[in-house]
Enzyme design. Structure first.
Site, short mmCIF file in Angstrom:
data_model
loop_
_atom_site.label_atom_id
_atom_site.label_comp_id
_atom_site.label_asym_id
_atom_site.label_seq_id
_atom_site.Cartn_x
_atom_site.Cartn_y
_atom_site.Cartn_z
N VAL A 70 0.70 -1.60 0.01
CA VAL A 70 0.24 0.06 0.20
C VAL A 70 1.07 1.43 0.32
O VAL A 70 1.66 1.41 0.72
CB VAL A 70 -1.01 0.38 1.19
CG1 VAL A 70 -1.76 1.37 1.35
CG2 VAL A 70 -1.83 -1.08 1.31
N HIS A 71 0.52 2.01 -1.02
CA HIS A 71 1.64 3.52 -0.78
C HIS A 71 0.86 4.85 -1.94
O HIS A 71 1.57 5.70 -1.52
CB HIS A 71 2.99 3.21 -1.19
CG HIS A 71 2.76 3.00 -2.85
ND1 HIS A 71 2.16 2.29 -3.64
CD2 HIS A 71 2.74 4.16 -3.96
CE1 HIS A 71 2.79 2.09 -5.09
NE2 HIS A 71 2.64 3.32 -5.07
#
Ligand code: UD1
Length: 347
Positions: free
Chosen positions: A194-195
């Site tokens: 997740v970024h």
């Protein structure tokens, strides 16, 4: 022919892997790193892993608000490109460094090639979409990873050529040797990344994601290499992950995880596509995808309304590995096709 390639962020280095080494055999290649990514794990590690020579120039720009970051890149790139005076400037993908590289090339009236052109998410509020649309519009040679991307450009009245996806070339090339080098993990687990700013910088969304992952981790192992941006935002919002995370990992390691995981949960454009290449079911924490090909047969399921319950409902659905259609991404011939086009410019 002198080609100046401008890179700056982690996905660029993965895209460089095979292409740059192949180009170096025939062309005079100058590599310019903007320094958008600068942590060892986010940059230098990939140059080492893929044996890409050290960049000829590193601008060392680093992290700034978007406009300021692009502006600082532009100032430096204009001087460097004047000094290098290439016959062609090349940019890859949709990161801020690609936009800055493309603008600086066209400000100096230099021919520009865009690798991974024509990909569309259809929401201009996404930073990468704005970058893609502008770069494609001003580029002289748009090399498209899929027929969909080429037809997107056609609809916009811009020329594009379907070459295939260089990320599939990399996947096919490196996954075979990663299998030989390290035994696949025996355990079934969920591989998570997740970024994206849309998820990390919004407290409510990040909280839904963290809660869902915490619940899933009670029943299954989660392998989660934490992007520096996500780490920073979890701390800022006082959100806790109740399982062990790991540092950002190398490409080979990521391929191993993709191939051994039972499920991938991600918001990365690149990883959802690589999950498809690997035949591993994927959940994408996003309302849309720049890679509609991956949605076939629910290989990739989008979470359009991102809540903890929605993530859990889909993550607990029974899903099985599938056979990807690699011809949609050019069957691993993108580097070869790109070289044919580059040679024709040199003739
Ligand atoms: C960028 C790309 C995104 C890509 C991602 C891969 C744009 C618009 N987005 O997003 O498409 O998927 O790279 O990582 O270019 N940071 C560090 N160390 C680093 C780099 C970043 O700590 O080496 C932190 C900083 O707090 C920084 C934040 O990450 O402010 C965001 O970095 P940035 O380069 O702006 O974008 P990414 O989120 O990495």
């Amino acid at each position: 022919m002198k080609i100046a390639t401008i890179v700056g962020a982690r996905p660029n280095f993965v895209k460089l892997a095979l292409l740059h080494k192949t180009m170096m055999k025939e062309f005079d290649c100058v590599l310019i790193h903007t320094g958008q990514h600068y942590d060892y794990d986010m940059s230098e590690a990939f140059f080492k892993e893929f044996s890409i020579p050290k960049p000829d120039y590193n601008l060392g720009i680093g992290s700034f608000p978007r406009g300021e970051q692009i502006g600082k890149m532009l100032i430096e790139l204009e001087w460097i490109l004047k000094e290098v005076s290439p016959k062609l400037v090349m940019v890859l993908g949709d990161v801020n460094s690609a936009l800055a590289g493309a603008l600086s090339a066209k400000i100096l009236n230099l021919p520009l090639a865009h690798i991974e052109a024509g990909v569309r998410y259809n929401d201009m509020s996404q930073p990468e979409e704005l970058n893609r649309v502008i770069v494609d519009r001003i580029s002289n040679l748009n090399l498209c990873p899929t027929p969909t991307a080429a037809s997107n450009l056609d609809l916009e009245g811009t020329d594009g050529i379907f070459t295939g996806d260089i990320m599939l070339d990399n996947f096919l090339h490196y996954s075979s040797d990663s299998w030989h080098q390290s035994a696949p993990l025996a355990k079934q687990f969920i591989y998570v990344t997740v970024h994206r700013a849309e998820n990390t910088d919004n407290k409510e969304r990040l909280q839904h994601i963290a809660t869902a992952l915490n619940k899933l981790s009670k029943k299954q192992t989660i392998v989660f290499p934490l992007h520096p941006r996500t780490k920073k935002m979890l701390e800022q919002f006082h959100l806790k992950l109740e399982f062990d995370v790991i540092e950002p990992i190398e490409y080979h390691q990521s391929l191993n995880f993709l191939q051994s995981a039972s499920l991938v949960i991600t918001d990365s454009g690149g990883l959802q596509k690589e999950a498809y290449f690997a035949g591993t079911p994927c959940i994408t924490l996003d309302k849309n995808t720049p890679w509609p090909e991956t949605l076939r047969s629910e290989a990739n399921i989008l979470i359009s309304n991102l809540t903890c319950d929605n993530i859990l409902n889909i993550a607990t659905m029974r899903r099985v590995p599938f056979r990807p259609i690699l011809s949609l991404f050019g069957n691993g011939k993108a580097v070869e096709n790109t070289m044919i086009l580059l040679r024709s410019l040199n003739a």
